[in-house]
Design an enzyme around this catalytic site. Sequence first.
Site, mmCIF file in Angstrom:
data_model
loop_
_atom_site.group_PDB
_atom_site.id
_atom_site.type_symbol
_atom_site.label_atom_id
_atom_site.label_comp_id
_atom_site.label_asym_id
_atom_site.label_seq_id
_atom_site.Cartn_x
_atom_site.Cartn_y
_atom_site.Cartn_z
ATOM 1 N N VAL A 124 0.842 -1.199 0.000
ATOM 2 C CA VAL A 124 0.000 0.000 0.000
ATOM 3 C C VAL A 124 0.879 1.252 0.000
ATOM 4 C CG1 VAL A 124 -1.756 1.286 1.278
ATOM 5 C CG2 VAL A 124 -1.890 -1.210 1.160
ATOM 6 N N CYS A 125 1.931 1.226 0.806
ATOM 7 C CA CYS A 125 2.854 2.364 0.882
ATOM 8 C C CYS A 125 3.478 2.634 -0.487
ATOM 9 C CB CYS A 125 3.960 2.098 1.897
ATOM 10 S SG CYS A 125 3.348 1.784 3.557
ATOM 11 N N THR A 126 3.776 1.578 -1.226
ATOM 12 C CA THR A 126 4.374 1.736 -2.556
ATOM 13 C C THR A 126 3.439 2.551 -3.450
ATOM 14 O OG1 THR A 126 5.564 -0.344 -2.303
ATOM 15 C CG2 THR A 126 5.233 0.446 -4.559
ATOM 16 N N LEU A 183 3.229 6.376 -2.155
ATOM 17 C CA LEU A 183 4.372 7.257 -2.431
ATOM 18 C C LEU A 183 4.497 7.559 -3.918
ATOM 19 C CD1 LEU A 183 4.960 6.478 0.612
ATOM 20 C CD2 LEU A 183 7.282 7.216 0.025
#
Length: 210
Positions: free
Chosen positions: A44-46, A49
């Site tokens: 999810v962070c990928t 960002l």
Amino acid sequence: MSIQLGDTAPDFTADTTEGPVSFHDWKEGSWAVLFSHPKDYTPVCTTELGYTAKLQAEFAKRGVKVIGLSCDSVEDHRGWSQDIADTQGIAPNFPMIADADRKVADLYGMIHPNANDTMTVRSVFIIDPNNKVRLTITYPAATGRNFDEVLRVIDSLQLTDSHKVATPVNWKHGDDVIIVPAVSNEDAAQMFPDGWDEQKPYLRVVAQPS
Ligand code: BEZ
């Protein structure tokens, strides 16, 4: 005590992917978005960002500097940036704070031990040119944020700082706004000579001032 709206954003120094940063000096009179993600090399962070990097021109247009954070090393941030470029089509184009010792995370209350005692949650702080905190958001790890919403709030903050208006539900830039109740009809007539739609004495809708 958690950071609340109107508080001065705590200052700090930290290593980032763009070198050491002294936060208040780095902001230098700009708006800023400081946000944390739970961990590098996570899915999810990928996506978050990469999307935030794609919005860079929108943030710049509004005079906003963006800075990310997680409790990982600069080396990890740099390695993961290549994965973000590979999968999202763009690498982060803003500094990412390496907060392995959790100094900044603790200062900003980004670790919520009842959720996870080692990873930061998905916090967002919008900070104005006077270093005042103007918005806080906290999302859980499994739910990616809507960074278009972050931009929308910045539009509202910048508009309502310069005009005596407030923005209604689901407002977006260009939509009608609301004259704040503290403004009398007499004063409103000076400010909005083209008039307004008075749906109730306390609900006066007017075109967005430019
Ligand atoms: C993610 O970014 O996918 C993620 C990170 C930490 C916990 C759960 C999901």
